[in-house]
Design an enzyme around this catalytic site. Structure first.
Site, PDB file in Angstrom:
ATOM      1  N   THR A  75       0.851  -1.269   0.046  1.00  0.00           N
ATOM      2  CA  THR A  75      -0.163   0.122   0.036  1.00  0.00           C
ATOM      3  C   THR A  75       0.842   1.264   0.039  1.00  0.00           C
ATOM      4  O   THR A  75       0.607   2.173  -0.830  1.00  0.00           O
ATOM      5  CB  THR A  75      -0.999   0.017   1.324  1.00  0.00           C
ATOM      6  OG1 THR A  75      -1.654  -1.187   1.229  1.00  0.00           O
ATOM      7  CG2 THR A  75      -1.723   1.370   1.178  1.00  0.00           C
ATOM      8  N   ASN A  96       5.227  -0.649   3.904  1.00  0.00           N
ATOM      9  CA  ASN A  96       4.325  -0.155   4.786  1.00  0.00           C
ATOM     10  C   ASN A  96       4.917   0.237   6.082  1.00  0.00           C
ATOM     11  O   ASN A  96       4.691   1.074   6.978  1.00  0.00           O
ATOM     12  CB  ASN A  96       3.141  -1.163   5.183  1.00  0.00           C
ATOM     13  CG  ASN A  96       2.294  -1.053   4.018  1.00  0.00           C
ATOM     14  OD1 ASN A  96       2.257  -0.277   3.170  1.00  0.00           O
ATOM     15  ND2 ASN A  96       1.412  -2.398   3.595  1.00  0.00           N
ATOM     16  N   ARG A 158      -1.444   6.288   5.830  1.00  0.00           N
ATOM     17  CA  ARG A 158      -0.548   6.343   4.524  1.00  0.00           C
ATOM     18  C   ARG A 158      -1.201   6.531   3.492  1.00  0.00           C
ATOM     19  O   ARG A 158      -0.465   7.113   2.476  1.00  0.00           O
ATOM     20  CB  ARG A 158       0.289   5.111   4.653  1.00  0.00           C
ATOM     21  CG  ARG A 158      -0.504   3.564   4.536  1.00  0.00           C
ATOM     22  CD  ARG A 158       0.401   2.466   4.784  1.00  0.00           C
ATOM     23  NE  ARG A 158      -0.314   1.011   4.450  1.00  0.00           N
ATOM     24  CZ  ARG A 158      -0.948   0.614   5.456  1.00  0.00           C
ATOM     25  NH1 ARG A 158      -0.835   1.010   6.744  1.00  0.00           N
ATOM     26  NH2 ARG A 158      -1.664  -0.648   5.378  1.00  0.00           N
ATOM     27  N   ASP A 279      -9.434  -3.359  -0.330  1.00  0.00           N
ATOM     28  CA  ASP A 279      -8.327  -4.140   0.289  1.00  0.00           C
ATOM     29  C   ASP A 279      -8.750  -4.912   1.552  1.00  0.00           C
ATOM     30  O   ASP A 279      -8.347  -6.220   1.422  1.00  0.00           O
ATOM     31  CB  ASP A 279      -7.200  -3.227   0.752  1.00  0.00           C
ATOM     32  CG  ASP A 279      -5.929  -4.029   1.032  1.00  0.00           C
ATOM     33  OD1 ASP A 279      -5.264  -4.690   0.176  1.00  0.00           O
ATOM     34  OD2 ASP A 279      -5.424  -3.851   2.469  1.00  0.00           O
ATOM     35  N   HIS A 327      -1.960  -2.080  -5.804  1.00  0.00           N
ATOM     36  CA  HIS A 327      -1.331  -3.344  -5.963  1.00  0.00           C
ATOM     37  C   HIS A 327      -2.383  -4.106  -6.331  1.00  0.00           C
ATOM     38  O   HIS A 327      -3.726  -3.927  -5.953  1.00  0.00           O
ATOM     39  CB  HIS A 327      -0.618  -4.073  -4.856  1.00  0.00           C
ATOM     40  CG  HIS A 327      -1.217  -3.701  -3.397  1.00  0.00           C
ATOM     41  ND1 HIS A 327      -2.559  -4.504  -3.187  1.00  0.00           N
ATOM     42  CD2 HIS A 327      -1.297  -2.937  -2.277  1.00  0.00           C
ATOM     43  CE1 HIS A 327      -3.046  -3.970  -2.167  1.00  0.00           C
ATOM     44  NE2 HIS A 327      -2.447  -3.200  -1.510  1.00  0.00           N
ATOM     45  N   HIS A 460      -0.283  -9.734  -0.939  1.00  0.00           N
ATOM     46  CA  HIS A 460       0.284  -9.182  -1.897  1.00  0.00           C
ATOM     47  C   HIS A 460       1.618  -8.855  -1.555  1.00  0.00           C
ATOM     48  O   HIS A 460       1.660  -8.661  -0.343  1.00  0.00           O
ATOM     49  CB  HIS A 460      -0.355  -8.165  -2.583  1.00  0.00           C
ATOM     50  CG  HIS A 460      -0.881  -7.195  -1.574  1.00  0.00           C
ATOM     51  ND1 HIS A 460      -0.256  -6.068  -1.302  1.00  0.00           N
ATOM     52  CD2 HIS A 460      -2.114  -6.781  -0.848  1.00  0.00           C
ATOM     53  CE1 HIS A 460      -0.860  -5.689  -0.249  1.00  0.00           C
ATOM     54  NE2 HIS A 460      -1.872  -5.844   0.055  1.00  0.00           N
TER      55      HIS A 460
HETATM   56 ZN   LIG Z   1      -3.317  -5.028   1.155  1.00  0.00          ZN
END
Ligand SMILES: [Zn+2]
Length: 519
Positions: A75, A96, A158, A279, A327, A460
């Site tokens: 992310t 992250n 973020r 997500d 992603h 991911h």
């Molecule tokens: Zn994720």
């Protein structure tokens, strides 16, 4: 043709002037990220898209082969690349979270002890773009003297902070502890009245006790999940892990546009909106689940609502929207196994233990790992010093142990990456583009395709296509509708926007201008 026009035409051709039309300039840039949205969701669910995504696909410049070309595809990194055009090797946002060698503590991409949350639990530590080393597109707009307003919105800090940049007027994210939209003292001392009003409306409360039904549910159909624990269907967990989280974000985006008058004054405004719920749903249930299909179709509808609102508020033809994703995601390993495809789960802690065992038996019993972050391992340099072991020697032993672990495809050491001793193929290139030495781990593990570091659900972060292939669509003012099949990178978006707006590309941007989109 009147004589005057004939004369005019003649005189123009005589002096050989070419008439260049002024480029169409938007007044509002909407940078839309859908968190964990694979490119193939645009194709697989196309028949059920009739609103926002349909409009983008029909009238936008659509890239069918756009990728994140770095590792890890997570992310913070994906959101950074969108508006900086920079790879992690330059932006410094390598994940992250990572292990901070100076404080010997884990940090997140945006954690900032020098700030406090504003609007949440009093005294809680805040977040800021302090660790981002480069400018964003909106920083460039502001530095050029534009009277731009720049706002980031997401559930995740973020995802609100990194696309908006250093000079943003605000970033707002959702704080689960207070169930409020919050910001930090980096931006302001007090929430503006319109955010307070959104919070007074108790944005999360209206989803208490509701159930998530399929968008096309018929009477008697079962819900996907319920917000009531113990109901006869799965518990949704948090409402963020339902389409309701995205609805809450869209509502705040509308309030931002209305109250901050985005796109309605001099200067080019930027709204960076990241829809996070896709997500959460995708992690829990995987890309093949009916829930992912459902939230994708609901995202199409929600985006239609937002586009209508923007047109009504900022005026038709004043907005340029760019849409991408941070992603993709791997299939659930169990789903893959059932269809005779490879895949499985890797235990990052077990891999860490085998690294530690190898170092202990070679150099002496000790705590050799300072930290492990999603398949990357930081050695404890104090332990290495205690046993008088050179760091690079320890890295090599650790890497050998990791290579011996089942379903590990590649292992890179920090020493190797520093010297550029990593093969020339695209997987190695992705790892190199994700390498920023001051923050990098000592040992970086890339699993075999379809193997994930997660005990449940899916995840991911790999360079493989299912994680890297994402939508890139430009839509609106100044954009030439097209379908482009060439391979492009998400880092091409920021320099393309810079070209369109006539501003400097962001300071770390490595991408190329996607000329096909420019009208
Ligand atoms: Zn994720």
């Amino acid at each position: 043709m009147s004589r005057l026009l004939v004369l005019l035409a003649c005189s123009l051709s005589l002096v050989g002037q070419t008439v260049r039309k002024a480029p169409l300039r938007p007044k509002l840039i909407v940078a839309l990220m859908i968190d964990q949205f694979r490119y193939d969701y645009l194709v697989k669910f196309r028949a059920d898209y009739h609103e926002g995504l349909a409009r983008l696909l029909d009238e936008g410049a659509v890239f069918t082969n756009a990728h994140h070309d770095f590792f890890p595809t997570v992310t913070a990194v994906g959101h950074t690349s969108l508006m900086t055009g920079a790879s992690p090797s330059v932006s410094g946002i390598i994940g992250n979270e990572w292990y901070d060698r100076s404080t010997k503590l884990p940090v997140t991409s945006v954690s900032d002890e020098n700030t406090q949350l504003v609007g949440g639990v009093p005294g809680a530590a805040g977040s800021s773009p302090r660790r981002l080393l480069v400018s964003t597109l909106s920083d460039e707009l502001k530095m050029s003297g534009q009277a731009s307003k720049v706002i980031g919105i997401s559930i995740k800090d973020r995802s609100a902070i990194l696309p908006a940049g250093h000079m943003a007027d605000a970033a707002y994210w959702f704080d689960g502890d207070s169930n409020h939209f919050v910001t930090s003292t980096y931006y302001m001392k007090e929430l503006p009245e319109w955010v307070k009003a959104a919070n007074d409306n108790r944005p999360a409360a209206k989803y208490l006790g509701v159930s998530w039904f399929p968008f096309d549910a018929k009477p008697g159909d079962k819900a996907f999940c319920s917000m009531i624990n113990g109901a006869d269907v799965r518990y949704c967990g948090s409402f963020e892990a339902t389409p309701f989280g995205n609805e809450m974000l869209e509502d705040l985006a509308e309030r931002a546009i209305r109250n901050e008058k985005l796109g309605q004054h001099d200067g080019i405004d930027v709204l960076a909106l990241s829809l996070s719920s896709n997500d959460y749903v995708g992690h829990a249930l995987g890309p093949d689940s009916p829930e992912v299909r459902d939230i994708s179709i609901r995202t199409d509808r929600l985006l239609g609502k937002l586009l209508d609102f923007i047109d009504a508020q900022a005026g038709k033809g004043n907005t340029l929207l760019v849409m991408s994703a941070d992603h993709g995601v791997a299939p659930l390993p169990e789903v893959n196994q059932a269809r005779n495809m490879p895949g499985g789960r890797l235990d990052a802690a077990a891999l860490g233990r085998s690294i530690n065992d190898a170092l202990s038996s070679r150099f002496g019993q000790g705590q050799w790992l300072a930290s492990d972050v999603g398949g990357t391992y930081y050695l404890d340099y104090d332990t290495a010093a205690k046993f008088k072991v050179r760091i690079e020697e320890a890295q090599n032993i650790a890497a050998a142990a990791a290579r011996a672990f089942p379903h590990v495809a590649r292992v890179y050491t920090k020493g190797q990456l520093l010297r550029g001793e990593v093969g020339p193929d695209w997987v190695s290139r992705a790892v190199a583009l994700g390498f920023y030495e001051p923050r990098a781990a000592d040992v970086i593990v890339v699993a075999e395709p379809y193997y994930i570091f997660a005990a449940s659900g899916t995840s991911h972060s790999t360079p493989y296509i299912y994680d890297s292939h994402v939508p890139v669509i430009f839509y609106g003012t100044g954009i030439q509708p097209a379908v482009i099949y060439d391979r492009v990178a998400v880092t091409d978006i920021a320099p393309t926007l810079a070209a369109l707006l006539g501003t400097e590309p962001p300071s770390g941007s490595s991408g190329k201008v996607l000329k096909e989109v420019l009208r």
